[in-house]
Design an enzyme around this catalytic site. Structure first.
Site, PDB file in Angstrom:
ATOM      1  N   ASN A  63       0.877  -1.176   0.000  1.00 26.78           N
ATOM      2  CA  ASN A  63       0.000   0.000   0.000  1.00 26.78           C
ATOM      3  C   ASN A  63       0.911   1.222   0.000  1.00 26.78           C
ATOM      4  OD1 ASN A  63      -1.818   2.017   0.467  1.00 26.78           O
ATOM      5  ND2 ASN A  63      -2.717   1.110   2.315  1.00 26.78           N
ATOM      6  N   ARG A 146      -2.627  -2.079  -3.364  1.00 28.94           N
ATOM      7  CA  ARG A 146      -3.861  -1.335  -3.116  1.00 28.94           C
ATOM      8  C   ARG A 146      -3.826  -0.077  -3.982  1.00 28.94           C
ATOM      9  NH1 ARG A 146      -5.304   3.009   1.380  1.00 28.94           N
ATOM     10  NH2 ARG A 146      -7.434   3.354   0.685  1.00 28.94           N
ATOM     11  N   ARG A 296     -11.314  15.221   7.861  1.00 34.67           N
ATOM     12  CA  ARG A 296     -12.118  15.585   6.685  1.00 34.67           C
ATOM     13  C   ARG A 296     -13.511  16.038   7.109  1.00 34.67           C
ATOM     14  NH1 ARG A 296     -10.915  10.230   3.275  1.00 34.67           N
ATOM     15  NH2 ARG A 296      -9.340   9.759   4.833  1.00 34.67           N
TER      16      ARG A 296
END
Ligand code: AMP
Length: 466
Positions: A63, A146, A296
């Protein structure tokens, strides 16, 4: 010989896994009949079988982020993590390599100018020195990467070739940091292990079956055609795993049930899965949409963006930073993006930390409600990732007051941590299930299946006990 040695430790797998090799095993079934499961003789028979087929069952899961490279070496036969680690601050002077599992983690300070250097260090530590878990690159069957954005190109995971690489590159416009980083990881592996097959596993592909009315935004249609502006959805690998595990725990066929899966970590998303098929999810064109997250904002009135740009003179890049890195739990609490710190402050009476908790839980509640409405109910609600798996207080707040809907949390079961479990009361019509997610396992499984050109040979339903 190598294969035999390799396979010896891997043969202690339990019965369902053997079924996966049925196409090969008619002779073996006869050979094994009458041999007690787990017996020494059975292990030898199994080891010989594996070695005959030359199966190497180690998958390297990679990843790659813009300045990081996470990895796990997974033995797909028993979902055992043989090694894992993380290269941090790749490309900077302060790069680090952390390797090891839990308390056996070692941290090395060393120069990692780019992803190829990081990958070289990883392959080195896996195969040489006191921490070695493999003999050489031949002990890695394949690499699973990923990839955050597969756009509309990838409806499922794909064997990496030049065409796949060029499509991932094309999609970098939609996920600039993520897809470019993933390409750096792919290129590093290609350079260092050119003969090892690689598979791309996309965060978005699970959502490629969303109905059009769900993935379109009500803005002029031409922007969909011109820029591909639509809902893509993210965390798909996690939601897919949660669906399979939930169906197994419920003892139901995934294609016969409705599920609401909630991935609540630093990034958060909720998906409504109707008879095995996602019909809506909270993340959208980017992973910024939907729930309030660690840093976020999630969904806000889009006019706030233009208002702030107007009044504060922010550039699009600055606006992106505010909404992606300075909002959410951090922005509201002013303390941290980590819910553990926010919890401490809220327990101590800090009003903004209390507000952050209330806003976060209310948004989760609201989106679960939307999913309930979309599917006219659900057969289970699944919680996962850092917050969903660990935070009893947040779970309590999310499910408070839902008794009239037949959704009842059990306060005692809610306090337990760390394993798959049903935390709803026996009186609850809808089970609430906590499932530790395992994206790495899904990547390893997809990789193994694609490389061996088989589908679903290792269902997630066999492994959920982490
Ligand atoms: P993830 O992205 O899945 O690793 O989740 C990370 C987030 O999980 C952290 O930032 C924390 O906010 C949250 N988390 C982990 N453990 C706990 C805990 N025991 N209580 C509350 N939040 C937790």
């Amino acid at each position: 010989m190598t294969a035999t040695i390799l396979c010896m430790p891997f043969v202690c797998v339990y019965a369902p896994f053997e079924a996966l090799f049925l196409p090969f095993t008619s002779h073996r079934k006869i050979a094994c009949s009458g041999i007690r499961r787990g017996s020494f003789l059975r292990k030898i028979v199994s080891a010989i079988d594996h070695s005959r087929r030359g199966l190497v069952l180690n998958i390297l899961v990679v990843n790659a982020g813009s300045s990081s490279l996470k990895y796990q070496l997974v033995n797909i036969a028993n979902n055992k993590v043989l090694a894992k680690g993380l290269c941090e601050r790749v490309g900077s002077e302060q790069s680090l390599h952390k390797h090891g599992i839990d308390e056996n983690e070692f941290v090395y300070k060393l120069p990692l100018p780019d992803h190829t250097a990081a990958m070289r260090v990883v392959l080195d530590i896996l195969s040489t020195g006191p921490n070695a878990v493999i003999k050489d690159m031949n002990d890695i069957a394949a690499v699973g990467h990923r990839i955050v954005h597969g756009g509309e190109f990838f409806k499922e995971s794909a064997l990496i070739d030049d065409d796949v690489i060029s499509k991932i590159d094309d999609l970098a416009e939609l996920a600039p940091l993520h897809n470019k980083a993933a390409l750096a990881g792919i290129n590093a592996c290609r350079a260092l292990m050119p003969d090892t097959p690689m598979v791309a596993v996309f965060d978005t592909s699970f959502f490629q079956t969303l109905p059009q009315y769900s993935y379109m935004y009500p803005i002029p249609y031409e922007y969909y055609e011109k820029y591909g502006i639509r809902k893509y959805g993210f965390h798909g690998t996690s939601h897919r795993y949660l669906c399979e595990r939930a169906a197994a725990i419920l003892g139901e066929d995934l294609n016969e049930i409705r599920l609401i899966t909630c991935h609540l970590g630093n990034g958060c998303s909720i998906t409504a899965v109707d008879h095995g098929r996602p019909i809506d999810t909270t993340m959208g064109f980017t992973p910024l949409d939907g729930l309030m997250m660690g840093t976020r904002s999630g969904s806000i009135d889009p006019a706030i963006v233009t208002f702030l740009m107007d009044h504060e003179g922010y550039t699009p890049e600055e606006m992106n930073t505010i909404l992606n890195k300075e909002s959410g739990l951090l922005g509201i609490s002013g303390i941290s993006n980590d819910l553990r710190s926010v919890r401490e402050a809220s327990d101590a009476g800090d009003p903004r930390a209390i507000l952050a908790y209330e806003m976060y839980s209310t948004r989760v509640k609201k989106y679960i409600g939307q999913c309930l409405a979309l599917m006219s109910g659900t057969d289970a609600i699944v919680l996962s990732a850092g917050v969903g798996e660990n935070c009893d207080k947040m779970r309590r707040m999310i499910f408070a007051g839902w008794q009239p809907l037949g959704i009842i949390l059990d306060p005692e079961k809610n306090k337990q941590r760390g394993f798959e479990r049903i935390i709803s009361s026996d009186k609850s019509k809808v089970p609430i299930i906590v499932i530790p997610t395992d994206e790495e396992y899904m990547i390893a499984r997809d990789t193994y299946n694609i490389v061996h050109n088989r589908s679903q040979i290792v269902p997630a339903s066999h492994y959920g006990t982490k």
